[in-house]
Design a protein around this motif. Structure first.
Motif, short mmCIF file in Angstrom:
data_model
loop_
_atom_site.label_atom_id
_atom_site.label_comp_id
_atom_site.label_asym_id
_atom_site.label_seq_id
_atom_site.Cartn_x
_atom_site.Cartn_y
_atom_site.Cartn_z
N PHE A 72 3.65 -10.65 15.51
CA PHE A 72 4.27 -10.33 16.80
C PHE A 72 3.61 -9.08 17.41
O PHE A 72 3.43 -8.98 18.62
CB PHE A 72 5.78 -10.11 16.59
N ASP A 73 3.22 -8.14 16.57
CA ASP A 73 2.56 -6.91 17.04
C ASP A 73 1.08 -7.11 17.37
O ASP A 73 0.48 -6.27 18.03
CB ASP A 73 2.65 -5.82 15.96
N TYR A 74 0.53 -8.17 16.85
CA TYR A 74 -0.91 -8.39 16.96
C TYR A 74 -1.30 -8.80 18.38
O TYR A 74 -0.63 -9.63 19.00
CB TYR A 74 -1.30 -9.50 15.97
N ARG A 75 -2.40 -8.21 18.91
CA ARG A 75 -2.80 -8.52 20.29
C ARG A 75 -3.91 -9.58 20.35
O ARG A 75 -4.86 -9.45 21.11
CB ARG A 75 -3.23 -7.24 20.98
N GLY A 76 -3.79 -10.58 19.51
CA GLY A 76 -4.72 -11.69 19.58
C GLY A 76 -4.00 -12.96 19.17
O GLY A 76 -2.83 -12.93 18.78
N ASP A 77 -4.68 -14.08 19.24
CA ASP A 77 -4.06 -15.34 18.83
C ASP A 77 -3.92 -15.40 17.30
O ASP A 77 -4.72 -14.82 16.57
CB ASP A 77 -4.91 -16.52 19.30
N GLY A 88 -2.14 -19.90 18.89
CA GLY A 88 -1.72 -19.34 20.17
C GLY A 88 -1.25 -17.91 20.03
O GLY A 88 -1.44 -17.28 18.98
N TYR A 89 -0.64 -17.41 21.11
CA TYR A 89 -0.19 -16.03 21.12
C TYR A 89 1.30 -15.97 20.80
O TYR A 89 2.13 -16.55 21.50
CB TYR A 89 -0.45 -15.40 22.50
N PHE A 110 4.51 -14.30 20.95
CA PHE A 110 5.00 -13.20 21.80
C PHE A 110 6.44 -12.81 21.53
O PHE A 110 6.92 -11.80 22.05
CB PHE A 110 4.84 -13.56 23.29
N ASN A 111 7.14 -13.58 20.72
CA ASN A 111 8.55 -13.24 20.48
C ASN A 111 8.95 -13.72 19.09
O ASN A 111 8.32 -14.63 18.53
CB ASN A 111 9.44 -13.89 21.54
N PHE A 117 2.90 -18.99 22.82
CA PHE A 117 2.19 -19.67 23.89
C PHE A 117 0.94 -20.28 23.29
O PHE A 117 0.02 -19.55 22.89
CB PHE A 117 1.80 -18.70 25.01
N ALA A 162 -7.27 -8.11 20.80
CA ALA A 162 -7.71 -7.63 22.13
C ALA A 162 -7.62 -6.11 22.26
O ALA A 162 -8.20 -5.53 23.17
CB ALA A 162 -6.88 -8.30 23.22
N ALA A 163 -6.86 -5.45 21.38
CA ALA A 163 -6.73 -3.99 21.48
C ALA A 163 -7.74 -3.27 20.60
O ALA A 163 -7.86 -2.05 20.66
CB ALA A 163 -5.31 -3.58 21.09
N LYS A 175 -10.98 -0.59 21.70
CA LYS A 175 -10.93 -0.29 23.14
C LYS A 175 -10.36 1.10 23.39
O LYS A 175 -9.81 1.36 24.45
CB LYS A 175 -10.04 -1.33 23.84
N SER A 176 -10.41 1.96 22.39
CA SER A 176 -9.76 3.25 22.58
C SER A 176 -10.54 4.13 23.53
O SER A 176 -11.74 3.96 23.75
CB SER A 176 -9.59 3.96 21.25
N GLN A 224 -4.05 -5.84 27.04
CA GLN A 224 -4.70 -6.23 25.78
C GLN A 224 -4.13 -7.57 25.28
O GLN A 224 -3.27 -7.60 24.40
CB GLN A 224 -4.50 -5.15 24.71
N PRO A 230 -5.11 -12.05 24.76
CA PRO A 230 -6.15 -13.09 24.84
C PRO A 230 -6.24 -13.65 26.27
O PRO A 230 -5.27 -13.56 27.03
CB PRO A 230 -5.65 -14.18 23.89
N HIS A 256 -6.07 -16.59 27.60
CA HIS A 256 -5.11 -17.59 28.13
C HIS A 256 -3.79 -16.94 28.53
O HIS A 256 -3.05 -17.49 29.35
CB HIS A 256 -4.90 -18.75 27.13
N LYS A 282 1.60 -0.34 22.13
CA LYS A 282 0.40 -1.17 21.98
C LYS A 282 -0.83 -0.53 22.60
O LYS A 282 -1.90 -1.11 22.57
CB LYS A 282 0.62 -2.52 22.65
N PRO A 334 -4.14 1.26 23.19
CA PRO A 334 -5.19 1.61 22.26
C PRO A 334 -5.42 3.11 22.21
O PRO A 334 -5.83 3.65 21.20
CB PRO A 334 -6.41 0.89 22.82
#
Ligand code: SF4
Lengths: 124, 334
Positions: A29-34, A47-48, A50-51, A64, A89-90, A93-94, B48, B50, B52, B204, B206
């Motif tokens: 849930f905390d992860y910013r990728g699929d 998928g993502y 989100f909840n 999703f 995705a995070a 990117k700092s 941040q 994906p 889609h 979240k 970064p």
């Protein structure tokens, strides 16, 4: 805060017990990728996520799935394995990462994002 | 200045809720019709995702339904970059029909190109993201030239008679003197006012290093607002500015600015994501509110003083009692 966390990208888990399952789904849930969920039926869903509702019944996660318009609600007891399959995705990117790059690299990266955005019609 | 009609709408809304004895009511709907942005700022935790997810959009109908459902008199359209949404004009028009006061939060990169989609209205304000003078802003958004583009957008919008405000987030290391100069510069553009808030480390985001801790926030705002100039106008409650300087103590009102986006109603606030509810009613009834805000002891809230959490507290204080109202008048005149 500020501590660099190890990225979970690429990691796979088959759950040992319910406590571990809960912790890993919380991490998903905390992860910013699929992520990819493997279900008892044999189905794999990518998928993502989100909840989630992991603190009271009914236990479920919501995802999703790429290409599907509406989210799927998946009962937790049907999930048998979890794979952090998508890019975080995070990650990387700092602001520090941005600052530590050489000016030339920053300019190149900025130009790259700019031309991608122009192609997408998001910039003049 | 904020139009009297807007002040009146908010005041009568708050008073009617108080008379009805409603404990938790929203003041500003934070509407995020998309997460996609045409900038990629290091400090932003909102983009941040994906691809889609970044490609998903709320439809105008979903936006209007959210506004109807929660009933807040003000709608702040954030994101992502709202001007990237292909139906942003319809979203705005539908909200104006509902007599909502709208703050369209934009980095202004596309403002000149898309300004013809909108008509000046007392209900519509462009809230332009600027984090300081040229050097500070371009560094904050990680791209050269954005400050100048935004200023061109502001000038055009002001020229056409739109309401325009600046929305500024201050980070650790902000120089108070430079911020004062920035306030002078933006006010000289003919804007209605400034919204300013300390940055906060989204769970979240970064970049966790450059957000202000509570004591530093107070120090910074005391330095900036010492001998406040008459020419500076703020689109914020005077009591929120007092709070930022440490002159009044408030706890957060997270339900005051509920957030609706492509995932649903975000629990508990604009900054933290502890899950989603399907309806506004479910959000209000199932969020364990006592676990959030400064006094809750929740470490995620420990250093937060952002306007989306605390401005609603200040507004409730203003209209909740004569004492609060008198405090506000005094703060406004100081
Ligand atoms: S203090 Fe309020 S606004 Fe800030 S993070 Fe906590 S709940 Fe959200």
């Amino acid at each position: 805060m500020g501590e660099a966390k190890k990225s979970l990208t690429g990691e796979s888990f088959v759950f040992g017990d319910d406590v571990q399952k809960r912790e890993l789904l919380e991490a998903a849930f905390d992860y910013r990728g699929d992520v990819t969920l493997e279900l008892a039926s044999g189905e794999k869903l990518e998928g993502y996520l989100f909840n989630r509702q992991l603190d009271r019944t009914p236990y479920f996660v919501e995802m999703f799935v790429a290409g599907e318009a509406t989210p799927r609600c998946i009962p937790v007891d049907q999930i048998i394995a979890l794979h952090f399959s998508g890019k975080d995705a995070a990650d990387g990117k700092s602001y520090e990462a941005w600052k530590s790059k050489k000016l030339k690299e920053r300019q190149e990266e900025s130009k790259k994002i700019e031309s991608e955005m122009k192609r997408a019609g998001l910039l003049d | 200045m904020v139009p009297l009609s807007q002040i009146w709408t908010v005041a009568s809304y708050v008073l009617s809720k108080k008379i009805k004895g409603e404990k938790r009511y929203p003041l500003v709907l934070m509407l995020e019709p998309l997460f996609r942005c045409n900038l990629a700022c290091a400090g932003c935790g909102k983009i941040q995702y994906p691809d889609h997810i970044l490609n998903r959009r709320l439809t105008p109908e979903q936006c209007w339904a959210a506004a109807d459902e929660c009933g807040a008199p003000i709608v702040s359209i954030a994101g992502g970059e709202p001007l990237v949404h292909k139906e942003i004009d319809r979203i705005v028009a539908g909200l104006i029909e509902r007599k909502k006061y709208i703050y369209l939060c934009t980095n202004a990169i596309l403002l000149r190109k898309r300004i013809d989609l909108f008509k000046p209205s007392k209900y519509l304000t462009f809230s332009i993201h600027l984090d300081g003078l040229k050097e500070e802003h371009d560094e904050s958004v990680c791209r050269e030239g954005v400050y100048e583009t935004a200023v061109e957008g502001i000038k055009e919008a002001v020229k056409r008679g739109f309401r325009v405000t600046i929305n500024s987030t201050l980070f650790d290391g902000a120089n108070p003197q430079r911020v004062r100069t920035f306030f002078d510069e933006v006010m000289s553009l003919g804007i209605e006012g400034i919204m300013v808030s300390p940055g906060y480390s989204y769970q979240k985001a970064p970049d966790q290093e450059h957000f202000l801790q509570r004591n530093k926030t107070r120090e910074l705002f005391q330095q900036i607002l010492r001998e406040k100039k008459k020419s500076w106008k703020f689109n914020l409650s005077p009591l929120f500015l007092e709070f930022l300087q440490g002159n009044v103590e408030y706890d957060c009102t997270p339900w005051g600015n509920p957030t609706y986006n492509v995932f649903g109603w975000q629990k508990p606030c604009y900054l933290l994501q502890d899950g989603y509810a399907k309806s506004f009613k479910e959000l209000i009834e199932t969020t364990p509110w006592e676990k959030y805000g400064f006094r809750s002891g929740n470490p995620k809230c420990a250093n937060c003083m952002v306007h989306s959490g605390y401005e609603a507290t200040a507004v409730n204080d203003t209209f909740g009692s004569w004492k609060g109202f008198v405090k506000t008048v005094k703060a406004a005149l100081s």
